[in-house]
Scaffold this motif. Sequence first.
Motif, PDB file in Angstrom:
ATOM      1  N   GLU A 160       0.835  -1.193   0.000  1.00 12.07           N
ATOM      2  CA  GLU A 160       0.000   0.000   0.000  1.00 12.07           C
ATOM      3  C   GLU A 160       0.877   1.253   0.000  1.00 12.07           C
ATOM      4  N   LEU A 161       1.892   1.267   0.836  1.00 10.42           N
ATOM      5  CA  LEU A 161       2.785   2.422   0.891  1.00 10.42           C
ATOM      6  C   LEU A 161       3.453   2.657  -0.463  1.00 10.42           C
ATOM      7  N   SER A 162       3.812   1.580  -1.123  1.00 11.39           N
ATOM      8  CA  SER A 162       4.521   1.729  -2.402  1.00 11.39           C
ATOM      9  C   SER A 162       3.601   2.329  -3.474  1.00 11.39           C
ATOM     10  N   ARG A 163       2.305   2.148  -3.311  1.00 12.39           N
ATOM     11  CA  ARG A 163       1.364   2.763  -4.262  1.00 12.39           C
ATOM     12  C   ARG A 163       1.281   4.269  -4.053  1.00 12.39           C
ATOM     13  N   PHE A 164       1.297   4.686  -2.789  1.00  7.82           N
ATOM     14  CA  PHE A 164       1.214   6.117  -2.473  1.00  7.82           C
ATOM     15  C   PHE A 164       2.548   6.825  -2.721  1.00  7.82           C
ATOM     16  N   LEU A 165       3.616   6.161  -2.323  1.00  9.67           N
ATOM     17  CA  LEU A 165       4.916   6.837  -2.278  1.00  9.67           C
ATOM     18  C   LEU A 165       5.759   6.391  -3.466  1.00  9.67           C
TER      19      LEU A 165
ATOM     20  N   PHE B 269       8.550   7.068  -4.410  1.00  9.46           N
ATOM     21  CA  PHE B 269       9.989   6.879  -4.171  1.00  9.46           C
ATOM     22  C   PHE B 269      10.283   5.525  -3.524  1.00  9.46           C
ATOM     23  N   TRP B 270       9.254   4.737  -3.292  1.00 11.80           N
ATOM     24  CA  TRP B 270       9.394   3.486  -2.517  1.00 11.80           C
ATOM     25  C   TRP B 270      10.561   2.614  -2.984  1.00 11.80           C
ATOM     26  N   ASN B 271      10.639   2.413  -4.307  1.00 13.08           N
ATOM     27  CA  ASN B 271      11.681   1.525  -4.836  1.00 13.08           C
ATOM     28  C   ASN B 271      13.082   2.133  -4.748  1.00 13.08           C
ATOM     29  N   LEU B 272      13.160   3.393  -4.394  1.00 16.17           N
ATOM     30  CA  LEU B 272      14.464   4.039  -4.255  1.00 16.17           C
ATOM     31  C   LEU B 272      14.906   4.120  -2.795  1.00 16.17           C
ATOM     32  N   LEU B 273      14.148   3.460  -1.930  1.00 16.67           N
ATOM     33  CA  LEU B 273      14.532   3.393  -0.518  1.00 16.67           C
ATOM     34  C   LEU B 273      15.375   2.139  -0.286  1.00 16.67           C
ATOM     35  N   ASP B 274      16.268   2.207   0.704  1.00 22.64           N
ATOM     36  CA  ASP B 274      16.944   0.959   1.066  1.00 22.64           C
ATOM     37  C   ASP B 274      16.074   0.212   2.080  1.00 22.64           C
ATOM     38  N   ASP B 275      16.489  -0.997   2.459  1.00 24.20           N
ATOM     39  CA  ASP B 275      15.626  -1.837   3.300  1.00 24.20           C
ATOM     40  C   ASP B 275      15.358  -1.230   4.668  1.00 24.20           C
ATOM     41  N   THR B 276      16.372  -0.578   5.220  1.00 24.61           N
ATOM     42  CA  THR B 276      16.181   0.060   6.532  1.00 24.61           C
ATOM     43  C   THR B 276      15.122   1.148   6.444  1.00 24.61           C
ATOM     44  N   GLU B 277      15.197   1.923   5.379  1.00 20.81           N
ATOM     45  CA  GLU B 277      14.224   3.013   5.220  1.00 20.81           C
ATOM     46  C   GLU B 277      12.816   2.459   5.040  1.00 20.81           C
ATOM     47  N   LYS B 278      12.696   1.415   4.235  1.00 19.91           N
ATOM     48  CA  LYS B 278      11.380   0.786   4.046  1.00 19.91           C
ATOM     49  C   LYS B 278      10.826   0.282   5.372  1.00 19.91           C
ATOM     50  N   GLU B 279      11.689  -0.355   6.126  1.00 16.99           N
ATOM     51  CA  GLU B 279      11.286  -0.909   7.412  1.00 16.99           C
ATOM     52  C   GLU B 279      10.804   0.205   8.352  1.00 16.99           C
TER      53      GLU B 279
END
Lengths: 221, 221
Positions: free
Chosen positions: B4-9, B11-21
């Motif tokens: 859901e977050l990746s649909r809104f944001l 930049f989601w795929n440009l975050l590293d794993d820590t940032e996503k978490e």
Amino acid sequence: MDKELSRFLTFWNLLDDTEKELLNQNAIVKNYLKGVTMHQGSGDCLGVVLVRKGQLRTYMLSPDGRDITLYRLFPGDVCILSASCVLESITFDVFIDVEEDSEIITISSALFQQLAKQNIYVETFGYKMATNRFSDVMWAMQQILFMSIDKRLAIFLSEEIKNNKSLELKITHEQIAKYMATAREVVTRMLKYFSQEGIVKLSRGKITIIDETKLKKLTLK
Amino acid sequence: MDKELSRFLTFWNLLDDTEKELLNQNAIVKNYLKGVTMHQGSGDCLGVVLVRKGQLRTYMLSPDGRDITLYRLFPGDVCILSASCVLESITFDVFIDVEEDSEIITISSALFQQLAKQNIYVETFGYKMATNRFSDVMWAMQQILFMSIDKRLAIFLSEEIKNNKSLELKITHEQIAKYMATAREVVTRMLKYFSQEGIVKLSRGKITIIDETKLKKLTLK
């Protein structure tokens, strides 16, 4: 031109040498005469405008020709809305008139677009500059929609004093009406009231502020 | 919540794993009841608002309490102006009211600020979203300042039909006046005229569009 561009363009140090060279080679310096419309809405996509000398006025235009001043640009200012075709989030168009003979550095839309595509810091700069102007426009709108005319005129005159570093302003009622997005008659009436109150002295094509303290008080009303 | 977050944001795929978490752990889902003021100007810095369900209204407020609708937010929309404290280029404040019971995901200002600092794509997203809203506001201003009331009302009703997927609108004159930034009397008068022209049928708390073709024609006037 390096040094000058780096003052305007905060992303300068984040460019590589090729990008810097590209800007250096392709930025165009041009003189514009007072009264010219430099950028006209959607047909146009002039590019990013850097004001070296002079003064520009950005406004929106109604279908029947009324215009509303959004903000003015002074030396050192950057205008990104004249490159609106580059930034997909900008779906409106503005007009830009030259208010004083001006010296302008232009970075073409094509060049800015190329740089924004290959360098994220350039893209960020574009949107950040647009957001800056958003703040200016919100301020203008709050004035137009919410503030009384006397307060708005007092604020306008105070800013003119600052910009011109003089209490003697060479400006017509017509021009003030344009900047304030109101009718000439309204400005004339209010100036007459200011004059009766001993705040200004009116003469042909000139307004002299004779009581700055009283004027300041009105801006804080 | 990842998906859901990746649909809104974007930049989601440009975050590293820590940032996503970090986002996953700290995004807050909350229900808001209709009528609540969710965000109030400068005192507040709620954060980035993602609309999962419902409807919000963003507006500016005059010192004497009049308000002007800037834009509305529907499911899938992102509001960044409620995190204005994070983006230094935003120097104005807006208010947000909940127009329908809503389900909202909030990313706190502190979290967004941290991410924007360490990841340029997050910062760019913020300014790009702000620039999107700039376009919305310019459109609203053009309507308020330049368009005739009949055309504006016709545009408003057409959009309501689209949003509600119904020709029967449950809305009061008072609410319309708010959305259109005009007086209730003006709306009532114009609706009466629309009704005489056979465009709408008015009943208690309800407006039914009976001639959509005629309404469409007015929007193109």
